[in-house]
Design a protein around this motif. Structure first.
Motif, mmCIF file in Angstrom:
data_model
loop_
_atom_site.group_PDB
_atom_site.id
_atom_site.type_symbol
_atom_site.label_atom_id
_atom_site.label_comp_id
_atom_site.label_asym_id
_atom_site.label_seq_id
_atom_site.Cartn_x
_atom_site.Cartn_y
_atom_site.Cartn_z
ATOM 1 N N ASP A 164 90.418 77.438 62.787
ATOM 2 C CA ASP A 164 90.653 77.774 61.375
ATOM 3 C C ASP A 164 92.111 78.164 61.140
ATOM 4 N N LEU A 165 92.701 78.894 62.093
ATOM 5 C CA LEU A 165 94.104 79.293 61.965
ATOM 6 C C LEU A 165 95.015 78.071 61.919
ATOM 7 N N LEU A 166 94.775 77.102 62.796
ATOM 8 C CA LEU A 166 95.586 75.892 62.812
ATOM 9 C C LEU A 166 95.435 75.100 61.515
ATOM 10 N N VAL A 167 94.207 75.036 61.013
ATOM 11 C CA VAL A 167 93.971 74.299 59.766
ATOM 12 C C VAL A 167 94.706 74.967 58.605
ATOM 13 N N ARG A 168 94.622 76.308 58.523
ATOM 14 C CA ARG A 168 95.305 77.022 57.436
ATOM 15 C C ARG A 168 96.812 76.869 57.551
ATOM 16 N N ALA A 169 97.335 76.915 58.773
ATOM 17 C CA ALA A 169 98.778 76.769 58.963
ATOM 18 C C ALA A 169 99.252 75.378 58.577
ATOM 19 N N GLU A 170 98.427 74.363 58.795
ATOM 20 C CA GLU A 170 98.788 72.999 58.401
ATOM 21 C C GLU A 170 98.771 72.846 56.886
ATOM 22 N N GLU A 216 86.527 78.858 67.222
ATOM 23 C CA GLU A 216 86.455 78.568 65.788
ATOM 24 C C GLU A 216 87.574 79.270 65.018
ATOM 25 N N LYS A 217 87.889 80.515 65.385
ATOM 26 C CA LYS A 217 88.935 81.239 64.656
ATOM 27 C C LYS A 217 90.299 80.612 64.889
ATOM 28 N N ASP A 218 90.549 80.108 66.111
ATOM 29 C CA ASP A 218 91.815 79.437 66.385
ATOM 30 C C ASP A 218 91.897 78.106 65.637
ATOM 31 N N ASP A 252 92.211 70.391 69.974
ATOM 32 C CA ASP A 252 91.399 70.484 71.182
ATOM 33 C C ASP A 252 89.970 70.887 70.797
ATOM 34 N N PRO A 253 88.980 70.087 71.168
ATOM 35 C CA PRO A 253 87.597 70.443 70.807
ATOM 36 C C PRO A 253 87.096 71.721 71.457
ATOM 37 N N ARG A 297 100.502 83.631 68.176
ATOM 38 C CA ARG A 297 99.289 82.869 68.483
ATOM 39 C C ARG A 297 99.474 81.392 68.164
ATOM 40 N N LEU A 298 100.151 81.089 67.056
ATOM 41 C CA LEU A 298 100.420 79.692 66.717
ATOM 42 C C LEU A 298 101.291 79.029 67.771
#
Length: 328
Positions: A27-33, A23-25, A18-19, A138-139
Motif C-alpha cells: 500500500d505504501l508503494l502504491v500511494r507513493a506512486e 500488505e502495508k508495504d 514483489d508478490p 522505508r521507501l
C-alpha cells in the motif's frame, strides 16, 4: 492505392511489485506512486523541517515574555510628596499604574499558555518530520522490491508488457474465474513469474547501461562483444519465459471461446423440449424434430471440443507456471 491498416496500439508496461511484500508495504508503494510529492525519497533535517513553522508563534511567545518583564519591572507611579495641586497627578499616575498592573497580570497568564502551545506545535511538526523520515527510509529499503517501467530499456519494457498482458488475459478469463484451470495456482504462480521476469529485465538493463559507449582498443571491443552476446543469451532466456506465458494465455483464450460457445448452445438447447412439443403440436414434422434433437448432439460436440481446449490449457500451464523455470 490500398490504404495501410492502422498500427496496433503499443503495449504499455506498468510497475511490478514483489508478490511477497507485506500488505502495508504494498500500500505504501502504491500511494507513493500515485502521489510522489507527498512521499519524499530522501530524509530531511527535523530542525529544518520544523523551524519555519515555529518562527511566527515563537516571535509571539517572545513578545509575551518581554511584555511580562517590562510590565513587571517598570514602575510608572510613585505617590507625590506634595499636597494640593499634586492630587490630580497622583490620580492619573495611579490609573496608569493600575492599567499596567492589569496588563502584567494578563500577560502572566497568556505567556505560559503561549509557551505551551509553542512546545506542542514543535512536538507535532517534529513528530511529522520524524514520521516522514521513517517513511522515506522505508521507501528506500523497498526500492528493490518494485520494478518501474522507467528502470528498463526499450527491449526490456516491451517484454515486460507482453508478460503482463498474458497474465491479465489469463486472470480475467472465464475459465479462470470459474476455477476450471486451477485458479489457486494461477493467482500464486503468475504474479511470481511476472516479478521474476521484471527483476531479470531490470538487471539486464542495468548491465547494458553499464557498457562503455565507445570501445577504446581492440581488446575492449572483443570483450564488449563477448559481454553483449552473453547478455543477449540471457535476454533470449527471458523471452522464452514470456513466450511460454503467451502460449498459456493463448490456450486459455481458446478454452474461453469454447466455454462461451458451449454456454450459448446449452442456453439454446435448454428449451429444446418446449420447442419439440410446440413443433409436434403444430407441424408434426419429423424433420423438425430431428433438427432439434441434432442441436443436443452439437452441444455435446462443442463440449468435447471445450474439454480438449481445457486440457491443452492445463498442459500449457505446466510449462508456463513451472516454478523451476529460470531465465537462461
Amino acid at each position: 492505392m490500398k490504404k495501410k491498416p492502422p498500427p496496433s496500439p503499443r503495449l504499455a508496461a506498468v510497475a511490478v511489485r514483489d508478490p511477497d511484500l507485506a500488505e502495508k508495504d504494498r500500500d505504501l508503494l502504491v500511494r507513493a506512486e500515485r502521489d510522489p510529492r507527498s512521499y519524499p525519497r530522501g530524509e530531511v533535517s527535523v530542525w529544518r523541517a520544523t523551524a519555519p513553522y515555529l518562527l511566527r508563534p515563537g516571535a509571539v511567545v517572545v513578545g509575551l515574555g518581554a511584555g511580562v518583564w517590562v510590565t513587571g519591572e517598570v514602575e510608572l507611579y510613585t505617590r507625590s510628596p506634595h499636597g494640593g495641586g499634586a492630587a490630580m497627578n497622583d490620580a492619573f499616575g495611579r490609573a496608569v499604574q493600575e492599567l499596567f498592573d492589569g496588563l502584567h497580570s494578563a500577560l502572566l497568564i497568556a505567556w505560559p499558555i503561549g509557551a505551551t502551545v509553542l512546545v506542542f506545535m514543535a512536538w507535532i511538526y517534529a513528530g511529522n518530520a520524524v514520521s516522514r523520515n521513517r517513511t522515506a527510509q522505508r521507501l528506500t529499503e523497498l526500492k528493490d522490491r518494485c520494478v518501474q517501467p522507467s528502470d528498463l530499456n526499450d527491449d526490456a519494457r516491451t517484454l515486460l508488457a507482453r508478460a503482463q498482458q498474458a497474465t491479465r488475459s489469463v486472470l480475467t478469463s472465464a475459465v479462470h474465474r470459474f476455477d476450471l484451470i486451477d485458479q489457486q495456482r494461477n493467482e500464486v504462480s503468475l504474479p511470481r513469474q511476472e516479478w521474476e521476469a521484471a527483476e531479470a529485465l531490470r538487471e539486464y538493463t542495468r548491465l547494458v547501461k553499464a557498457e562503455p559507449s565507445n570501445a577504446k582498443g581492440g581488446k575492449v571491443a572483443a570483450l564488449l562483444d563477448i559481454r553483449r552476446r552473453a547478455l543477449r543469451a540471457s535476454l533470449d532466456g527471458i523471452t522464452r519465459r514470456v513466450e511460454a506465458l503467451e502460449s498459456y494465455a493463448e490456450q486459455v483464450a481458446q478454452a474461453d471461446d469454447r466455454y462461451r460457445e458451449l454456454q450459448q448452445i446449452q442456453d439454446l438447447t435448454e428449451g429444446s423440449d418446449d420447442v419439440l412439443d410446440f413443433v409436434a403440436r403444430t407441424v408434426r414434422d419429423d424433420l423438425a424434430v430431428a433438427e432439434i434433437e441434432g442441436m443436443t448432439g452439437e452441444a455435446a460436440a462443442v463440449a468435447g471440443a471445450f474439454t480438449t481446449a481445457l486440457e491443452s490449457a492445463k498442459e500449457a500451464a505446466v510449462i508456463a507456471l513451472s516454478t523451476r523455470t529460470t531465465a537462461a
